[in-house]
Design a protein around this motif. Structure first.
Motif, mmCIF file in Angstrom:
data_model
loop_
_atom_site.group_PDB
_atom_site.id
_atom_site.type_symbol
_atom_site.label_atom_id
_atom_site.label_comp_id
_atom_site.label_asym_id
_atom_site.label_seq_id
_atom_site.Cartn_x
_atom_site.Cartn_y
_atom_site.Cartn_z
ATOM 1 N N ARG A 149 0.819 -1.220 0.000
ATOM 2 C CA ARG A 149 0.000 0.000 0.000
ATOM 3 C C ARG A 149 0.850 1.266 0.000
ATOM 4 O O ARG A 149 0.312 2.366 -0.110
ATOM 5 N N GLY A 150 2.172 1.124 0.153
ATOM 6 C CA GLY A 150 3.059 2.281 0.170
ATOM 7 C C GLY A 150 3.316 2.855 1.551
ATOM 8 O O GLY A 150 3.919 3.909 1.693
ATOM 9 N N ASN A 151 2.873 2.164 2.586
ATOM 10 C CA ASN A 151 3.112 2.589 3.961
ATOM 11 C C ASN A 151 4.487 2.070 4.381
ATOM 12 O O ASN A 151 4.616 0.976 4.923
ATOM 13 N N VAL A 152 5.515 2.865 4.115
ATOM 14 C CA VAL A 152 6.898 2.457 4.344
ATOM 15 C C VAL A 152 7.146 2.141 5.816
ATOM 16 O O VAL A 152 7.646 1.072 6.164
ATOM 17 N N THR A 153 6.814 3.064 6.689
ATOM 18 C CA THR A 153 7.108 2.897 8.113
ATOM 19 C C THR A 153 6.349 1.717 8.707
ATOM 20 O O THR A 153 6.938 0.853 9.358
ATOM 21 N N GLY A 154 5.043 1.664 8.485
ATOM 22 C CA GLY A 154 4.237 0.577 9.032
ATOM 23 C C GLY A 154 4.619 -0.767 8.449
ATOM 24 O O GLY A 154 4.684 -1.777 9.163
ATOM 25 N N GLY A 155 4.878 -0.802 7.154
ATOM 26 C CA GLY A 155 5.257 -2.056 6.513
ATOM 27 C C GLY A 155 6.560 -2.601 7.067
ATOM 28 O O GLY A 155 6.648 -3.767 7.456
ATOM 29 N N ALA A 156 7.582 -1.757 7.128
ATOM 30 C CA ALA A 156 8.885 -2.194 7.629
ATOM 31 C C ALA A 156 8.799 -2.612 9.094
ATOM 32 O O ALA A 156 9.373 -3.632 9.496
ATOM 33 N N ARG A 157 8.076 -1.852 9.883
ATOM 34 C CA ARG A 157 7.955 -2.163 11.316
ATOM 35 C C ARG A 157 7.281 -3.523 11.522
ATOM 36 O O ARG A 157 7.747 -4.350 12.310
ATOM 37 N N LEU A 158 6.175 -3.775 10.815
ATOM 38 C CA LEU A 158 5.469 -5.046 10.981
ATOM 39 C C LEU A 158 6.256 -6.223 10.418
ATOM 40 O O LEU A 158 6.216 -7.324 10.977
ATOM 41 N N LEU A 159 6.967 -6.005 9.326
ATOM 42 C CA LEU A 159 7.803 -7.079 8.779
ATOM 43 C C LEU A 159 8.874 -7.484 9.791
ATOM 44 O O LEU A 159 9.110 -8.670 10.021
#
Length: 180
Positions: free
Chosen positions: A105-115
Motif C-alpha cells: 500500500r506504500g506505507n513504508v514505516t508501518g510495513g517495515a515495522r510489521l515485517l
C-alpha cells in the motif's frame, strides 16, 4: 430500502448478528475499502477453523495471488483457534502478511515495522531455548514444513528494500514462500 448516492443502503448498519460492527464496503485485494457499489474482492471469511496444514496452504495461495491482507485473516484464524502454545507463531505470521500488505500500500514505516516484528516473532518461536527464549516451539525451525528462518530473512530483506526505495512493492511478486 433505498440507497444513498454512494450506493450504500439507507438505514442499514454494518453489523453482524451479534451486533458487532462490520464494514460492508467492498475491498480491493489489499483490503482497502472501495466506494459502496464498486466491485471488490471477495472477503476472507472470519473465524474459520482449519488444520495448521490447511492454514499454511490457503495462506500461501492467497500470498501467491497478491492478497496478503486475506492471508493475514487465515493466520489470524489459526492464531485465535489454535493451541495456546502456537499462538505466537501464528501471530508472527499474521504480522508478516500485514507488513507485506502495508508495504504494498506504500506505507513504508508501518510495513517495515510489521515485517521486522513478525520476523522476530517467528524466529523466536522456532529458536532453540536460550538467550531468554521460551521453550515453546524450541527447536521447531520448520513447523508444518514452514522455514521460519527463511521467512524471517525474507521479511528483514523486504523491510530494508521498502525503506530504501520508499515506495510500494508488488505484493504478488514479493510474496514469501512459507514452506522450504
Amino acid at each position: 430500502m433505498g440507497s444513498t448516492s454512494s450506493g450504500r443502503p439507507t438505514g442499514a448498519r454494518d453489523r453482524d448478528d451479534e451486533g458487532r460492527a462490520r464494514n460492508a464496503r467492498p475491498r480491493d485485494g489489499l483490503g482497502r475499502p472501495l466506494p459502496y457499489g464498486a466491485d471488490g474482492v471477495a472477503r476472507q471469511p472470519e473465524g474459520v477453523v482449519r488444520t495448521p496444514e490447511q492454514s499454511v496452504v490457503e495462506a500461501q495461495e492467497l500470498l501467491d495471488a497478491g492478497k496478503p491482507f486475506h492471508a493475514h485473516e487465515v493466520f489470524e484464524d489459526a492464531w485465535k483457534a489454535g493451541p495456546e502454545e502456537e499462538r505466537e507463531l501464528w501471530r508472527g505470521l499474521a504480522q508478516l502478511a500485514v507488513g507485506l500488505t502495508h508495504a504494498a500500500r506504500g506505507n513504508v514505516t508501518g510495513g517495515a515495522r510489521l515485517l521486522r516484528r513478525g520476523a522476530g516473532a517467528v524466529e523466536a518461536w522456532g529458536s532453540p531455548v536460550g538467550a531468554g527464549r521460551s521453550p515453546v516451539g524450541a527447536g521447531r525451525a520448520q513447523p508444518y514444513g514452514m522455514d521460519l528462518a527463511g521467512l524471517a530473512a525474507w521479511a528483514r530483506e523486504l523491510a530494508e528494500d521498502v525503506e530504501r526505495d520508499e515506495g510500494s512493492v508488488d505484493a504478488q511478486a514479493r510474496a514469501p514462500r512459507l514452506r522450504a
